[in-house]
Design a protein around this motif. Structure first.
Motif, PDB file in Angstrom:
ATOM      1  N   CYS A   1       1.753 -13.221 -34.493  1.00 36.12           N
ATOM      2  CA  CYS A   1       2.196 -11.980 -35.129  1.00 36.12           C
ATOM      3  C   CYS A   1       2.767 -12.315 -36.501  1.00 36.12           C
ATOM      4  O   CYS A   1       3.659 -13.151 -36.623  1.00 36.12           O
TER       5      CYS A   1
ATOM      6  N   HIS B   1       6.527 -12.442 -36.765  1.00 36.87           N
ATOM      7  CA  HIS B   1       7.370 -13.184 -35.813  1.00 36.87           C
ATOM      8  C   HIS B   1       8.484 -14.017 -36.457  1.00 36.87           C
ATOM      9  O   HIS B   1       9.579 -14.091 -35.897  1.00 36.87           O
TER      10      HIS B   1
ATOM     11  N   ALA C   1      11.245 -12.205 -31.190  1.00 41.48           N
ATOM     12  CA  ALA C   1      10.080 -13.087 -31.100  1.00 41.48           C
ATOM     13  C   ALA C   1      10.214 -14.086 -29.956  1.00 41.48           C
ATOM     14  O   ALA C   1      11.272 -14.679 -29.736  1.00 41.48           O
TER      15      ALA C   1
ATOM     16  N   CYS D   1       4.477 -14.567 -29.314  1.00 42.30           N
ATOM     17  CA  CYS D   1       4.371 -13.979 -30.656  1.00 42.30           C
ATOM     18  C   CYS D   1       3.957 -15.022 -31.686  1.00 42.30           C
ATOM     19  O   CYS D   1       3.326 -14.701 -32.685  1.00 42.30           O
TER      20      CYS D   1
ATOM     21  N   CYS E   1       2.643  -4.843 -31.185  1.00 35.94           N
ATOM     22  CA  CYS E   1       3.750  -5.710 -30.780  1.00 35.94           C
ATOM     23  C   CYS E   1       3.563  -6.060 -29.308  1.00 35.94           C
ATOM     24  O   CYS E   1       3.319  -5.171 -28.495  1.00 35.94           O
ATOM     25  N   HIS E   2       3.681  -7.361 -28.987  1.00 35.98           N
ATOM     26  CA  HIS E   2       3.521  -7.761 -27.585  1.00 35.98           C
ATOM     27  C   HIS E   2       4.583  -7.131 -26.691  1.00 35.98           C
ATOM     28  O   HIS E   2       4.382  -6.972 -25.505  1.00 35.98           O
TER      29      HIS E   2
END
Ligand SMILES: Nc1ncnc2c1ncn2[C@@H]1O[C@H](COP(=O)(O)OP(=O)(O)OP(=O)(O)O)[C@@H](O)[C@H]1O
Ligand code: NI
Length: 320
Positions: free
Chosen positions: A282, A285, A291, A295, A313-314
């Motif tokens: 990401c 992150h 994070a 990420c 976003c995870h």
């Protein structure tokens, strides 16, 4: 699809510089309805202006659109030849810049520049003059402004002229790239009110580019948050206010000064990424308070978390 004036599909833009490839816009997609105001929000360097240029198919060198489609009324602007593009720009999609001198030559009378612009789009001289007068009035300027030189006008007046020109050929889409950033606060409000007025009156769609989330939430119907060239979150304004998901969007909100608030607003530590060498996983992150290992390793996809609300976003589902 019915109801959409503009459809942007999987747009990627890179700058091929001496010191490396800048990944400026990465996989941006969205649709714009007639009369909608979309705000594109993000910090400096997040790719907002590059996106604006790409929508006009006028990314400056050493930039290149490497992928994607920009469908205006079903026609992909990225496939048009120079001559066709010249016709479309200004008449079907137009742009207002932060600095009005990007549009206006300070040393030539407004009327000459305005009518010349209209005549380049096929209007005869008499019609061009009539249209220039009509739109000068529509943006709240006295007719004598037409006889002036731009350097004689105030910042707000110049921006009104730029808006008048941008809307004078009734384009379906008007892009405004930080149109009020160079103006003082009172004039900022007047110009944003004017944009609201012309949008209602002419039913044109606007893309408002701004680093100011508060302005976006105040003025737009839909908000697209960008970071490091990627869309982080996209939703209707009311949905976004109700259920803001992305840690970056939240950080932007947290960083807004509040009326009556004691002490300093919280802010986002660190710096935006170097887009010649973006972080793994990401792109946000390194600055994200949430994070985790995933990420750093895996880039999150933009997922629809509820109808019309997209988040990359995870942990968008977890974060509340
Ligand atoms: N002409 C250029 N040549 C090389 N890199 C560029 C060029 N223009 C922009 N960039 C880079 O592309 C990335 C995106 O820049 P862009 O100007 O689109 O961001 P922005 O969100 O509009 O920022 P700002 O709020 O400062 O206007 C940045 O890393 C920037 O340094
Ligand atoms: Ni910009």
């Amino acid at each position: 699809m019915a109801g959409h004036v503009l459809e942007v599909e999987d747009l990627w833009v890179k700058y091929y510089t001496m010191s490396g490839v800048v990944h400026a816009v990465s996989g941006v997609s969205f649709k714009l309805r007639r009369g909608e105001m979309l705000a594109v929000v993000g910090e400096s360097g997040s790719g907002k202006s590059t996106l604006a240029y790409a929508l006009m198919n006028m990314v400056p060198k050493p930039g290149k659109i490497v992928r994607g489609r920009v469908l205006l009324g079903g026609v992909d602007l990225l496939t048009l030849m120079t001559e066709e593009l010249r016709k479309v720009r200004g008449s079907r999609i137009s742009i207002v810049f932060q600095d009005p001198f990007t549009t206006l030559d300070p040393l030539r009378r407004v009327v000459d520049q305005f009518t010349e612009f209209l005549m380049e789009h096929g209007l005869d001289k008499a019609t061009a003059l009539r249209v220039a007068r009509e739109y000068t009035e529509a943006v709240g300027l006295p007719e004598r402004v037409l006889e002036s030189y731009p350097h004689q006008l105030s910042g707000g007046q110049k921006q009104r002229v730029a808006i008048a020109m941008a809307i004078s050929l009734s384009p379906e889409v008007v892009i405004a790239d930080e149109p009020t950033t160079a103006l003082d606060v009172i004039v900022q409000k007047q110009i944003m009110d004017l944009i609201d007025d012309v949008r209602r009156k002419y039913k044109s769609s606007f893309i408002l580019i701004t680093h100011d989330l508060a302005l976006a939430l105040e003025r737009a119907d839909t908000v697209m948050v960008m970071y490091g060239g990627y869309v982080m979150e996209y939703a209707d304004k009311s949905e976004l206010v109700r259920d803001m998901r992305h840690p970056y969007t939240r950080a932007l909100l947290e960083s807004l000064p509040r009326l009556g608030q004691r002490g300093l607003p919280s802010f986002l530590p660190g710096y935006p990424p170097d887009l010649r060498n973006p972080p793994s996983g990401c792109v946000f992150h390194p600055r994200c308070p949430l994070a985790r290992e995933k990420c750093r390793a895996e880039q999150p996809q933009l997922v629809e978390v509820s109808k019309g609300h997209y988040v990359a976003c995870h942990y968008a589902g977890v974060v509340k």
